[in-house]
Design a protein around this motif. Structure first.
Motif, mmCIF file in Angstrom:
data_model
loop_
_atom_site.group_PDB
_atom_site.id
_atom_site.type_symbol
_atom_site.label_atom_id
_atom_site.label_comp_id
_atom_site.label_asym_id
_atom_site.label_seq_id
_atom_site.Cartn_x
_atom_site.Cartn_y
_atom_site.Cartn_z
ATOM 1 N N LEU A 274 0.941 -0.994 0.164
ATOM 2 C CA LEU A 274 0.116 -0.316 -0.363
ATOM 3 C C LEU A 274 1.121 1.256 -0.010
ATOM 4 C CD1 LEU A 274 -2.891 -1.232 2.578
ATOM 5 C CD2 LEU A 274 -2.900 -1.026 0.013
ATOM 6 N N ALA A 275 0.709 2.367 -0.687
ATOM 7 C CA ALA A 275 1.529 2.904 -0.879
ATOM 8 C C ALA A 275 1.233 4.250 -0.165
ATOM 9 C CB ALA A 275 0.883 4.305 -2.082
ATOM 10 N N ASN A 276 2.355 4.992 0.762
ATOM 11 C CA ASN A 276 2.389 6.371 1.324
ATOM 12 C C ASN A 276 2.585 7.438 1.066
ATOM 13 O OD1 ASN A 276 1.998 4.559 4.352
ATOM 14 N ND2 ASN A 276 4.209 3.988 4.066
ATOM 15 N N TYR A 277 1.667 8.307 1.063
ATOM 16 C CA TYR A 277 1.442 9.500 0.813
ATOM 17 C C TYR A 277 1.382 10.929 1.662
ATOM 18 C CZ TYR A 277 -3.806 8.593 0.487
ATOM 19 O OH TYR A 277 -4.778 8.158 1.426
ATOM 20 N N ARG A 278 1.841 11.566 0.752
ATOM 21 C CA ARG A 278 1.929 13.300 1.605
ATOM 22 C C ARG A 278 1.209 14.615 0.526
ATOM 23 N NH1 ARG A 278 1.576 15.012 7.256
ATOM 24 N NH2 ARG A 278 2.654 16.823 7.298
ATOM 25 N N LEU A 279 0.515 15.309 1.013
ATOM 26 C CA LEU A 279 -0.017 16.622 0.218
ATOM 27 C C LEU A 279 0.971 17.750 0.762
ATOM 28 C CD1 LEU A 279 -1.935 18.174 -2.020
ATOM 29 C CD2 LEU A 279 -2.931 18.667 0.438
ATOM 30 N N VAL A 280 1.130 18.498 -0.236
ATOM 31 C CA VAL A 280 2.332 19.918 -0.394
ATOM 32 C C VAL A 280 1.272 20.568 -0.754
ATOM 33 C CG1 VAL A 280 3.999 21.867 0.144
ATOM 34 C CG2 VAL A 280 3.986 19.472 1.314
ATOM 35 N N ARG A 281 0.373 22.050 0.073
ATOM 36 C CA ARG A 281 -0.164 23.385 -1.308
ATOM 37 C C ARG A 281 0.074 24.532 -0.904
ATOM 38 N NH1 ARG A 281 -4.900 26.128 -1.039
ATOM 39 N NH2 ARG A 281 -5.145 25.540 1.142
ATOM 40 N N TYR A 282 0.203 24.910 -2.154
ATOM 41 C CA TYR A 282 0.919 26.777 -1.919
ATOM 42 C C TYR A 282 -0.645 27.014 -3.043
ATOM 43 C CZ TYR A 282 3.157 30.658 -1.065
ATOM 44 O OH TYR A 282 3.413 32.532 -1.229
ATOM 45 N N ALA A 283 -1.624 27.767 -1.985
ATOM 46 C CA ALA A 283 -2.901 28.404 -2.843
ATOM 47 C C ALA A 283 -2.939 27.424 -3.311
ATOM 48 C CB ALA A 283 -2.252 29.774 -3.287
ATOM 49 N N ASP A 284 -2.758 27.361 -4.933
ATOM 50 C CA ASP A 284 -3.804 26.434 -6.257
ATOM 51 C C ASP A 284 -2.413 25.317 -6.306
ATOM 52 O OD1 ASP A 284 -2.832 28.224 -7.103
ATOM 53 O OD2 ASP A 284 -4.427 28.654 -8.939
ATOM 54 N N ASP A 285 -1.413 25.513 -6.073
ATOM 55 C CA ASP A 285 -0.028 25.103 -6.430
ATOM 56 C C ASP A 285 -0.072 23.366 -5.185
ATOM 57 O OD1 ASP A 285 0.554 26.329 -8.764
ATOM 58 O OD2 ASP A 285 1.368 27.273 -7.966
ATOM 59 N N TRP A 286 -0.140 22.555 -5.849
ATOM 60 C CA TRP A 286 0.000 21.598 -5.123
ATOM 61 C C TRP A 286 0.529 20.328 -5.756
ATOM 62 C CZ3 TRP A 286 -2.692 16.964 -6.393
ATOM 63 C CH2 TRP A 286 -3.620 17.201 -7.329
ATOM 64 N N VAL A 287 1.577 19.599 -4.986
ATOM 65 C CA VAL A 287 2.132 17.908 -4.919
ATOM 66 C C VAL A 287 1.945 16.786 -4.025
ATOM 67 C CG1 VAL A 287 3.567 19.192 -5.944
ATOM 68 C CG2 VAL A 287 3.989 18.956 -3.544
ATOM 69 N N VAL A 288 1.286 16.008 -4.358
ATOM 70 C CA VAL A 288 1.004 14.834 -3.212
ATOM 71 C C VAL A 288 2.228 13.908 -3.840
ATOM 72 C CG1 VAL A 288 -0.265 12.773 -3.120
ATOM 73 C CG2 VAL A 288 -1.646 14.726 -3.539
ATOM 74 N N MET A 289 3.207 13.533 -2.698
ATOM 75 C CA MET A 289 4.180 13.317 -3.362
ATOM 76 C C MET A 289 4.051 11.299 -2.943
ATOM 77 S SD MET A 289 6.972 15.396 -0.976
ATOM 78 C CE MET A 289 5.123 16.092 -0.106
ATOM 79 N N ASP A 296 -0.157 3.519 -7.569
ATOM 80 C CA ASP A 296 -0.348 4.229 -6.817
ATOM 81 C C ASP A 296 -0.563 6.025 -7.276
ATOM 82 O OD1 ASP A 296 -0.371 1.940 -5.113
ATOM 83 O OD2 ASP A 296 1.442 2.464 -5.106
ATOM 84 N N ALA A 297 0.540 6.966 -7.525
ATOM 85 C CA ALA A 297 0.591 7.924 -8.434
ATOM 86 C C ALA A 297 -1.169 8.421 -9.424
ATOM 87 C CB ALA A 297 1.485 8.147 -9.209
#
Length: 479
Positions: A274-289, A296-297
């Motif tokens: 199973l994947a582990n994942y983390r979100l980082v968001r700056y206003a409307d720019d975001w990434v999920v690692m 999974d991505a």
């Protein structure tokens, strides 16, 4: 009662506003289900309005006028601050205040596209600032630590540092999210529903909705309705967009807190594929690692799209990408990529300025030193170049940027030197050096050209969840 005399001095107003915000923030933290039913008097409070006016008059956009043609200078010199605030407060208390349409200005973007900017009247800006003063500490109690854009005490470097932290720890796949026309397509009904979760005062809710529906006066002179979205450039718009986009934060943080919040659980998930994942968001720019596979991505990308859909938001198919950290990606003006360390077999994640960012600052230097600007003195030129260079370098100094700074330094020196040669076509090199480059670095009247190469590189400290708001000193330990 003398209403004009009731407005406090700016310092006193700031102190009173800080106390009000601290109480609101603490009440919101103490009761996560509390709805605030009596906020109108705070919006109309003389201290809040005075503090809001000080924010508006000190803003860079103070010189810009709305559809009424009035800017901050006009209000101060013609109408008078006290009279202006008294009239504004009276209209708010009588509930006769109505926002007017914003003036549309189209700003060029890279790639030939243009972005819409809405310039509100000074009157509307002050009321928006007052609303933000009252609403922000309430919603800050609910916002998640993975969000960094347009929030107090948080910066773009915090978001970049968190991405560096996780991509250096097996989170190798990255979903690079791009929301299509975010500020233009936010659904008003869904947004107001989220605002109502915390705000029960119908007068405040009505004023927020009135700003959303105020309309846009286009550059072509046509008045257009705003049935969706929040105009970019409005003081209240960043807070409203964060309220809307917090659906994304809540979804991913809930998954993290349910099964990925400690190393043991994350290890167990990986053993079960199973994947582990983390979100980082700056206003409307975001990434999920993602610590998992590309599949999974892809699944998480579709999951994010489904979460955003009820808010009327869509992902851009062209700009939303899935990349491996070895390929690298651009985020908030920084290139984030893993590669081999120079002179070693070890591989590390590095952050450094993007090529587009470097090209942008070089274009500004070139524009400032073109031949037709030689009618000014070198001192004036240096006063134009130094803030531009210093701001760009200070933003990027936390990445692996020493070679970039050296290149920018050499480029700027050469541009200034060519500018001097063109300004004094009959002067010899020795004469120019004696007058302007006594130490082979441009200076005049005590003003020295800023040298990017002299700036030391300092790794930005990853603060995790330990970022206090301006209204509390309590912090939460990092996960």
């Amino acid at each position: 009662m003398n209403i004009v005399a009731s407005f406090p001095e700016p310092i006193e107003a700031w102190a009173r506003v800080l106390k009000i915000q601290t109480k609101l923030h603490q009440w919101a933290i103490d009761d996560a289900d509390r709805r605030f039913d009596d906020l109108w008097n705070l919006v109309c409070d003389p201290a809040v309005l005075m503090d809001a006016w000080q924010r508006v008059r000190s803003n860079r956009g103070a010189r810009s006028a709305g559809v009424d043609g009035e800017n901050v200078y006009y209000v101060r010199s013609i109408r008078g601050e006290q009279a202006f605030l008294s009239e504004l407060r009276d209209s708010l208390k009588a509930q006769t205040f109505q926002p007017v349409a914003v003036r549309e200005v189209m700003i060029p973007k890279p790639g030939g596209k243009r972005r819409r900017l809405g310039i509100a009247t000074v009157r509307d800006r002050v009321v928006q600032a007052a609303l933000k003063t009252v609403l922000e500490p309430i919603f800050e109690a609910d916002f998640k630590p993975v969000s960094y854009g347009f929030r107090p005490k948080r910066r773009a470097q915090d978001a970049i540092a968190e991405i560096h932290h996780f991509t250096s720890r097996s989170y190798e796949w990255v979903v690079e999210g791009d929301i299509k026309a975010c500020f233009d397509e936010i659904d008003h009904t869904a947004l107001m529903g989220r605002v109502r979760h915390r705000i029960g005062d119908k007068r405040v809710l009505g004023l927020v909705k009135a700003f959303l529906k105020s309309g846009i006066l286009g550059e072509d002179g046509e008045l257009r309705a705003t049935n969706t979205g929040a105009p970019q450039g409005g003081i209240l718009s960043p807070l409203l967009s964060n309220i809307a986009l917090s659906v994304l934060d809540e979804h991913f943080v809930a998954a993290w807190e349910a099964s990925m919040w400690d190393s043991y659980r994350r290890e167990q998930r990986r053993r079960k594929d199973l994947a582990n994942y983390r979100l980082v968001r700056y206003a409307d720019d975001w990434v999920v690692m993602v610590a998992g596979t590309r599949a999974d991505a892809e699944h998480l990308r579709d999951e994010a799209a489904a979460v955003l859909a009820p808010m009327g938001l869509r992902l851009s198919e062209e700009k939303t990408k899935i990349v491996h950290i070895d390929e690298g990606f651009d985020f908030l003006g920084m290139r984030i990529q893993r590669h081999r360390q120079w002179g070693s077999t070890k591989r590390h994640v590095y952050t450094y300025p993007t090529r587009r960012g470097l090209a942008s600052v070089m274009a500004k230097v070139k524009a400032a030193t073109i031949n037709r600007t030689t009618n000014q003195t070198l001192t004036v030129l240096l006063h134009r170049l130094n803030p531009m260079l210093r701001g760009w370098v200070n933003y990027h100094r936390h990445g692996a940027a020493s070679k970039t700074f050296a290149y920018l330094s050499a480029y700027t020196w050469r541009r200034v030197w060519l500018w001097l040669r063109h300004k004094h076509p009959h002067a010899t090199v020795a004469e120019l050096r004696r007058r302007y480059l006594r130490k082979w670095w441009p200076d005049q009247d005590g003003v020295v050209l800023f040298n990017p190469a002299t700036v030391s590189i300092i790794r930005y400290r990853y603060r995790g969840n330990n970022i206090a708001t301006p209204w509390t000193t309590t912090t939460v330990s990092a996960a």
